[in-house]
Design an enzyme around this catalytic site. Structure first.
Site, PDB file in Angstrom:
ATOM      1  CG  HIS A   1      -1.856  -1.106   1.352  1.00 51.71           C
ATOM      2  ND1 HIS A   1      -1.707  -2.117   2.275  1.00 51.71           N
ATOM      3  CD2 HIS A   1      -2.982  -1.406   0.652  1.00 51.71           C
ATOM      4  CE1 HIS A   1      -2.713  -2.980   2.154  1.00 51.71           C
ATOM      5  NE2 HIS A   1      -3.498  -2.580   1.169  1.00 51.71           N
TER       6      HIS A   1
ATOM      7  CD  GLN B   1     -13.793  -6.109  -1.748  1.00 50.27           C
ATOM      8  OE1 GLN B   1     -14.069  -4.947  -2.012  1.00 50.27           O
ATOM      9  NE2 GLN B   1     -12.565  -6.599  -1.915  1.00 50.27           N
TER      10      GLN B   1
HETATM   11  P1  AMP Z   1      -6.450  -4.065  -0.443  1.00 46.33           P
HETATM   12  O1  AMP Z   1      -6.274  -3.260   0.804  1.00 46.33           O
HETATM   13  O2  AMP Z   1      -5.939  -5.453  -0.342  1.00 46.33           O
HETATM   14  O3  AMP Z   1      -7.845  -3.983  -0.988  1.00 46.33           O
HETATM   15  O4  AMP Z   1      -5.532  -3.381  -1.540  1.00 46.33           O
HETATM   16  C1  AMP Z   1      -5.627  -2.024  -1.823  1.00 46.33           C
HETATM   17  C2  AMP Z   1      -4.759  -1.721  -3.002  1.00 46.33           C
HETATM   18  O5  AMP Z   1      -3.411  -2.080  -2.727  1.00 46.33           O
HETATM   19  C3  AMP Z   1      -5.173  -2.503  -4.267  1.00 46.33           C
HETATM   20  O6  AMP Z   1      -5.030  -1.659  -5.391  1.00 46.33           O
HETATM   21  C4  AMP Z   1      -4.162  -3.627  -4.283  1.00 46.33           C
HETATM   22  O7  AMP Z   1      -3.929  -4.157  -5.576  1.00 46.33           O
HETATM   23  C5  AMP Z   1      -2.921  -2.915  -3.750  1.00 46.33           C
HETATM   24  N1  AMP Z   1      -1.975  -3.888  -3.217  1.00 46.33           N
HETATM   25  C6  AMP Z   1      -2.216  -4.866  -2.311  1.00 46.33           C
HETATM   26  N2  AMP Z   1      -1.110  -5.594  -2.112  1.00 46.33           N
HETATM   27  C7  AMP Z   1      -0.149  -5.093  -2.918  1.00 46.33           C
HETATM   28  C8  AMP Z   1       1.213  -5.418  -3.180  1.00 46.33           C
HETATM   29  N3  AMP Z   1       1.815  -6.430  -2.577  1.00 46.33           N
HETATM   30  N4  AMP Z   1       1.888  -4.673  -4.084  1.00 46.33           N
HETATM   31  C9  AMP Z   1       1.298  -3.632  -4.722  1.00 46.33           C
HETATM   32  N5  AMP Z   1       0.014  -3.270  -4.520  1.00 46.33           N
HETATM   33  C10 AMP Z   1      -0.702  -3.991  -3.631  1.00 46.33           C
END
Ligand code: AMP
Length: 279
Positions: free
Chosen positions: A33, A57
């Site tokens: 993030h 979701q």
């Molecule tokens: P989430 O909190 O899991 O819904 O993720 C929020 C955002 O962070 C989304 O756009 C994910 O694709 C991105 N994200 C989560 N994990 C990673 C990672 N390891 N590398 C890059 N972006 C990430």
């Protein structure tokens, strides 16, 4: 950094702000993030990060309930970044009466992650649509780790004629190559060292196909190895980068995508690769 919980208050604070860049998240923030914030800073100073755990979701009550909630830590982390506003809305604020998604979900949303998680991507787009309408960002940034989600958001923006530029950020991994994910926190240290098997198989599968192995055989080999390694496989497939459809022999830009359960925790990963035109 301002912390805002109400959409009405958010709207007041957004007045006059230009070039807003939005980073939607579900919290339990990690380096993945943070990398999105670093990318966002290259584009604008007006960075809005949202934290909203979106019940619609999730496909299982257990998964939703066990999703890590660490708001205080997240705020501490964000205080050392360039985020201007943390938007942490309530469910009532997000799912307002008029916030029903009118977009017709494409067929591809029922494949890959969508096959075993019916309604998952509709749930994602419902929240993204609401955030876009509320914040009206010029940019929004998403990680390639959630490859199918990123594809569907780009398609949604295009087909809905929204003037929002979607920025794609690379997947951030730990030193052993495990893709960072909030769900990794639910794994034991031993599980974490085995969970890297998914990325290893994605790498092996991609290099075999690059060297000329048939896609079906490479996928099968990876699935057999994952089963041996203790994985419960959801899917492991090679698709085309452009539209996530099954590749034909003329397609050169491919992506291997995998999802499965390790110690009952669902993990996903992917790797993009290209077949040399001379093959
Ligand atoms: P989430 O909190 O899991 O819904 O993720 C929020 C955002 O962070 C989304 O756009 C994910 O694709 C991105 N994200 C989560 N994990 C990673 C990672 N390891 N590398 C890059 N972006 C990430």
């Amino acid at each position: 950094m301002k912390i805002i919980k109400l959409s009405l208050e958010l709207e007041k604070n957004l007045k006059g702000l230009e070039d807003i860049i939005l980073i939607p998240t579900m919290g339990n923030l990690h380096e993945g993030h943070i990398s999105l914030i670093t990318e966002a800073k290259k584009i604008s100073n007006n960075i809005i990060l949202s934290i909203f755990i979106n019940p619609i979701q999730f496909n299982s009550k257990n998964d939703l309930e066990s999703y890590p909630r660490t708001l205080d830590n997240d705020i501490n982390l964000l205080n050392n970044t360039d985020v201007s506003i943390l938007f942490n809305p309530s469910e009532e604020d997000i799912y307002q009466k008029n916030s029903k998604l009118s977009y017709k979900m494409p067929m591809i949303s029922n494949e890959l992650c969508g096959k075993s998680r019916p309604g998952h991507f509709k749930g994602v787009l419902t929240v993204i649509d609401r955030l876009f309408k509320l914040i009206k960002p010029s940019y929004a940034i998403f990680g390639k780790k959630d490859y199918q989600q990123l594809y569907l958001i780009k398609k949604f923006v295009l087909e809905s004629n929204l003037s929002i530029k979607i920025i794609e950020a690379p997947t951030i991994r730990s030193t052993n190559n495990l893709a960072l994910s909030s769900r990794n926190n639910l794994l034991s240290t031993k599980d974490i060292s085995n969970a890297i098997g998914l990325y290893k198989q994605l790498q092996i599968c991609a290099s075999s196909v690059i060297s000329g192995e048939k896609i079906y055989d490479a996928e099968l080999n990876a699935k057999e190895n994952l089963l041996k390694g203790g994985w419960e496989i959801d899917y492991f497939e090679i698709r085309r980068q452009a539209d996530l459809k099954k590749p034909t022999c003329n397609d050169l830009k491919l992506v291997a995508l995998g999802a499965g359960y390790f110690s009952k925790i669902r993990l996903i990963d992917n790797i993009e690769f290209c077949i040399p035109a001379t093959n």
